[in-house]
Design a protein around this motif. Structure first.
Motif, PDB file in Angstrom:
ATOM      1  N   VAL A   1      13.933  17.585  21.175  1.00 44.77           N
ATOM      2  CA  VAL A   1      13.049  16.681  21.923  1.00 44.77           C
ATOM      3  C   VAL A   1      11.565  16.966  21.687  1.00 44.77           C
ATOM      4  O   VAL A   1      10.718  16.136  22.007  1.00 44.77           O
ATOM      5  CB  VAL A   1      13.354  16.715  23.442  1.00 44.77           C
ATOM      6  CG1 VAL A   1      14.759  16.197  23.719  1.00 44.77           C
ATOM      7  CG2 VAL A   1      13.163  18.104  24.019  1.00 44.77           C
ATOM      8  N   LYS A   2      11.255  18.138  21.134  1.00 46.99           N
ATOM      9  CA  LYS A   2       9.852  18.494  20.885  1.00 46.99           C
ATOM     10  C   LYS A   2       9.797  19.556  19.798  1.00 46.99           C
ATOM     11  O   LYS A   2      10.698  20.383  19.683  1.00 46.99           O
ATOM     12  CB  LYS A   2       9.215  19.030  22.169  1.00 46.99           C
ATOM     13  CG  LYS A   2       7.751  19.354  22.046  1.00 46.99           C
ATOM     14  CD  LYS A   2       7.040  19.657  23.364  1.00 46.99           C
ATOM     15  CE  LYS A   2       7.825  20.445  24.345  1.00 46.99           C
ATOM     16  NZ  LYS A   2       7.070  20.823  25.541  1.00 46.99           N
ATOM     17  N   VAL A   3       8.702  19.537  19.012  1.00 44.35           N
ATOM     18  CA  VAL A   3       8.511  20.502  17.927  1.00 44.35           C
ATOM     19  C   VAL A   3       7.082  21.024  17.980  1.00 44.35           C
ATOM     20  O   VAL A   3       6.131  20.252  18.124  1.00 44.35           O
ATOM     21  CB  VAL A   3       8.761  19.861  16.543  1.00 44.35           C
ATOM     22  CG1 VAL A   3       8.569  20.891  15.432  1.00 44.35           C
ATOM     23  CG2 VAL A   3      10.136  19.228  16.465  1.00 44.35           C
ATOM     24  N   LYS A   4       6.940  22.355  17.859  1.00 50.26           N
ATOM     25  CA  LYS A   4       5.612  22.968  17.801  1.00 50.26           C
ATOM     26  C   LYS A   4       5.564  23.963  16.652  1.00 50.26           C
ATOM     27  O   LYS A   4       6.548  24.647  16.375  1.00 50.26           O
ATOM     28  CB  LYS A   4       5.287  23.693  19.110  1.00 50.26           C
ATOM     29  CG  LYS A   4       5.096  22.757  20.294  1.00 50.26           C
ATOM     30  CD  LYS A   4       4.671  23.524  21.517  1.00 50.26           C
ATOM     31  CE  LYS A   4       4.437  22.575  22.683  1.00 50.26           C
ATOM     32  NZ  LYS A   4       3.995  23.304  23.888  1.00 50.26           N
ATOM     33  N   TYR A   5       4.392  24.023  15.997  1.00 52.78           N
ATOM     34  CA  TYR A   5       4.137  25.041  14.992  1.00 52.78           C
ATOM     35  C   TYR A   5       3.350  26.164  15.662  1.00 52.78           C
ATOM     36  O   TYR A   5       2.454  25.908  16.469  1.00 52.78           O
ATOM     37  CB  TYR A   5       3.282  24.501  13.845  1.00 52.78           C
ATOM     38  CG  TYR A   5       3.955  23.529  12.913  1.00 52.78           C
ATOM     39  CD1 TYR A   5       5.339  23.392  12.849  1.00 52.78           C
ATOM     40  CD2 TYR A   5       3.187  22.730  12.073  1.00 52.78           C
ATOM     41  CE1 TYR A   5       5.927  22.500  11.971  1.00 52.78           C
ATOM     42  CE2 TYR A   5       3.765  21.844  11.188  1.00 52.78           C
ATOM     43  CZ  TYR A   5       5.144  21.717  11.145  1.00 52.78           C
ATOM     44  OH  TYR A   5       5.730  20.839  10.276  1.00 52.78           O
ATOM     45  N   ALA A   6       3.654  27.388  15.279  1.00 54.77           N
ATOM     46  CA  ALA A   6       2.904  28.548  15.756  1.00 54.77           C
ATOM     47  C   ALA A   6       2.130  29.127  14.580  1.00 54.77           C
ATOM     48  O   ALA A   6       2.720  29.557  13.591  1.00 54.77           O
ATOM     49  CB  ALA A   6       3.836  29.591  16.352  1.00 54.77           C
ATOM     50  N   GLU A   7       0.801  29.117  14.707  1.00 53.58           N
ATOM     51  CA  GLU A   7      -0.064  29.698  13.681  1.00 53.58           C
ATOM     52  C   GLU A   7      -0.750  30.922  14.258  1.00 53.58           C
ATOM     53  O   GLU A   7      -1.136  30.927  15.430  1.00 53.58           O
ATOM     54  CB  GLU A   7      -1.134  28.694  13.234  1.00 53.58           C
ATOM     55  CG  GLU A   7      -0.584  27.537  12.440  1.00 53.58           C
ATOM     56  CD  GLU A   7      -1.691  26.628  11.919  1.00 53.58           C
ATOM     57  OE1 GLU A   7      -1.533  26.145  10.805  1.00 53.58           O
ATOM     58  OE2 GLU A   7      -2.689  26.401  12.627  1.00 53.58           O
ATOM     59  N   ALA A   8      -0.892  31.942  13.438  1.00 56.99           N
ATOM     60  CA  ALA A   8      -1.579  33.151  13.877  1.00 56.99           C
ATOM     61  C   ALA A   8      -3.001  32.794  14.300  1.00 56.99           C
ATOM     62  O   ALA A   8      -3.659  31.956  13.675  1.00 56.99           O
ATOM     63  CB  ALA A   8      -1.601  34.186  12.763  1.00 56.99           C
TER      64      ALA A   8
END
Length: 192
Positions: free
Chosen positions: A23-30
């Protein structure tokens, strides 16, 4: 390739994703030293994103799937964590749910997970060989994962990255390349 019990356990762990609805997507960047920095995940290839930390997939049943680079078999391979991660001060999250790559899979159910295994030469300290290292038995490591959805779309994630403007990715690195285009994934060497 000779798979061990550890490989079977990892494969079964990844197959737990089957049946989950995203239902949702997030990218994690340093985090960078620049306050309010803009996202850095776009690459020089339109259909490929690059993330230096992880991808978080949120499900309709409140599960959180983290696709990340990992060290289960060797350093810098693809990894999957299910409900193991908490928000961290070392990365910034970017909601990419409305991006073209991800929009098509929202509300779709995962129907299959395929792991791309790679045979890798490893080395251990020893008295012989170059730089005091001797070749150890080959190790089989998960290099990429393909997640297939009920709407006939797929997402390809590889533990790899581009250097400069190169057109082919280099694997076994602390970065993830992501695409929903199989032809591009093959052309840039994300998958075999």
């Amino acid at each position: 390739m000779d798979f061990t019990h550890r490989h079977v356990i990892f494969n079964n762990h990844c197959r737990q994703l089957i049946g989950l609805k995203i239902v949702k997507v997030k990218y994690a960047e340093a985090l960078s030293n620049i306050p309010d920095a803009e996202p850095q995940y776009k690459t020089h290839i339109d259909d490929v994103d690059s993330v230096d930390y992880a991808i978080f997939l949120y499900t309709a049943t409140n599960d959180v799937i983290e696709v990340c680079w990992d060290t289960r078999f060797v350093q810098y391979e693809i990894g999957i964590r299910i409900n193991e991660s908490a928000p961290s001060p070392i990365y910034r999250l970017w909601d990419v749910s409305n991006q073209t790559m991800w929009k098509g899979i929202l509300a779709a159910t995962i129907i299959n997970v395929t792991i791309g295994w790679q045979e890798i030469n490893t080395y251990k300290p020893g008295q012989k060989g170059i730089l005091g290292l001797t070749r150890a038995p080959k190790t089989i490591s998960p290099q990429y994962i393909v997640i297939e959805f009920s709407n006939r779309q797929s997402i390809y994630v590889s533990a790899s990255q581009f250097f400069g403007g190169e057109e082919e990715a280099s694997g076994m690195l602390s970065n993830l390349l992501i695409t929903n285009n199989e032809e591009v994934a093959r052309r840039v060497n994300m998958i075999e």
